[in-house]
Design a protein around this motif. Structure first.
Motif, PDB file in Angstrom:
ATOM      1  N   ARG A 127      49.571  52.886 130.968  1.00  0.00           N
ATOM      2  CA  ARG A 127      48.593  53.598 131.780  1.00  0.00           C
ATOM      3  C   ARG A 127      47.952  54.728 130.989  1.00  0.00           C
ATOM      4  O   ARG A 127      46.744  54.984 131.110  1.00  0.00           O
ATOM      5  CB  ARG A 127      49.252  54.125 133.057  1.00  0.00           C
TER       6      ARG A 127
ATOM      7  N   ASP B 119      45.739  53.210 127.813  1.00  0.00           N
ATOM      8  CA  ASP B 119      44.425  52.696 128.218  1.00  0.00           C
ATOM      9  C   ASP B 119      43.370  53.799 128.158  1.00  0.00           C
ATOM     10  O   ASP B 119      42.297  53.635 127.570  1.00  0.00           O
ATOM     11  CB  ASP B 119      44.488  52.126 129.633  1.00  0.00           C
ATOM     12  N   THR B 120      43.665  54.907 128.803  1.00  0.00           N
ATOM     13  CA  THR B 120      42.687  55.995 128.865  1.00  0.00           C
ATOM     14  C   THR B 120      42.545  56.708 127.521  1.00  0.00           C
ATOM     15  O   THR B 120      41.437  57.099 127.140  1.00  0.00           O
ATOM     16  CB  THR B 120      43.092  57.011 129.947  1.00  0.00           C
TER      17      THR B 120
ATOM     18  N   THR C  15      40.496  54.444 125.212  1.00  0.00           N
ATOM     19  CA  THR C  15      39.101  54.470 125.659  1.00  0.00           C
ATOM     20  C   THR C  15      38.415  55.758 125.214  1.00  0.00           C
ATOM     21  O   THR C  15      37.293  55.732 124.682  1.00  0.00           O
ATOM     22  CB  THR C  15      39.026  54.341 127.193  1.00  0.00           C
ATOM     23  N   SER C  16      39.081  56.882 125.415  1.00  0.00           N
ATOM     24  CA  SER C  16      38.498  58.176 125.032  1.00  0.00           C
ATOM     25  C   SER C  16      38.248  58.262 123.537  1.00  0.00           C
ATOM     26  O   SER C  16      37.194  58.729 123.087  1.00  0.00           O
ATOM     27  CB  SER C  16      39.427  59.315 125.477  1.00  0.00           C
TER      28      SER C  16
END
Length: 224
Positions: free
Chosen positions: A81, A84-85, A88-89
């Motif tokens: 979790r 993923d972020t 992406t960032s």
């Protein structure tokens, strides 16, 4: 007597010639050259990995200007979790085109495997550890020989500890293998694996089975 010794020597030589030299009934154990492996024990380390992967992805010739879609694992974990972020960032910060749907995009996925060693052998101390220990013992003996106050011996040892303690860590019996892959038209065009030590209590961050094992089950009955 001399004749017996000569005969014994000749007999031993002839007997040895009947057997191959440098032989063994099974392979003998040997060691690898010293190598280093980092230890993951903070969410910041996940961001460091995300930055590393973003660098490799944006510099890959086959993926430049290619839209990317990050596919989450079927079973999520605290690591997945967050990763993923974080990924992406990091990709967006480096100018990558990250889509929210897989249509006409290269598929970015990652696999996480927790490895637990049940019977790991001895791991040697890093080079210089024994020398540092011997030096510390030597410093501790100085007050009894020259100084008036024995507690003064702790000052140089404490100073050395403050200076080098940030680089100290320990090996564990648990490791995690994290592999990031990119596929296009059912072809793997990028694959990169990283291996880290983890603390035993942190395996639930990476393994859905370990995370679920922490939940206690309760029997429910309709009888009063």
């Amino acid at each position: 007597m001399l004749r017996k010794v000569c005969l014994l020597s000749i007999g031993s030589t002839l007997l040895a010639g009947c057997f191959g030299t440098h032989t063994s009934q099974a392979p003998i154990a040997t060691t690898y050259p010293i190598s280093e492996q980092q230890k993951m024990q903070a969410a910041h380390h996940w961001d460091v990995l995300a930055q590393h992967q973003a660098d490799l992805l944006t510099q890959n010739e086959r993926l430049k200007n290619q839209p990317l879609f990050i596919k989450s694992p079927d079973q999520t974990t605290p690591f997945s979790r967050a990763f993923d972020t974080l990924l992406t960032s990091q990709l967006v910060a480096k100018g990558a085109y990250v889509k929210t749907s897989p249509t006409q995009a290269a598929l970015v996925s990652y696999k996480v495997q927790v490895v637990e060693h049940k019977d790991r052998g001895y791991i040697r101390a890093p080079e210089g550890a024994m020398t540092a220990l011997a030096a510390g013992i030597a410093v501790a003996t100085i007050p009894y020989n020259n100084w008036a106050e024995p507690a003064l011996a702790l000052i140089p040892a404490a100073a050395a500890t403050d200076l080098f303690s940030g680089s100290w860590t320990s090996e564990t019996d648990q490791e995690v293998v994290i592999t990031t892959q990119v596929t296009m038209a059912d072809q793997v065009v990028y694959s990169n694996s990283n291996i880290y030590y983890i603390n035993p209590g942190d395996n639930g961050h990476y393994s859905p089975a370990s995370e679920g094992a922490k939940l206690k089950s309760m029997n429910v009955s309709g009888e009063w």
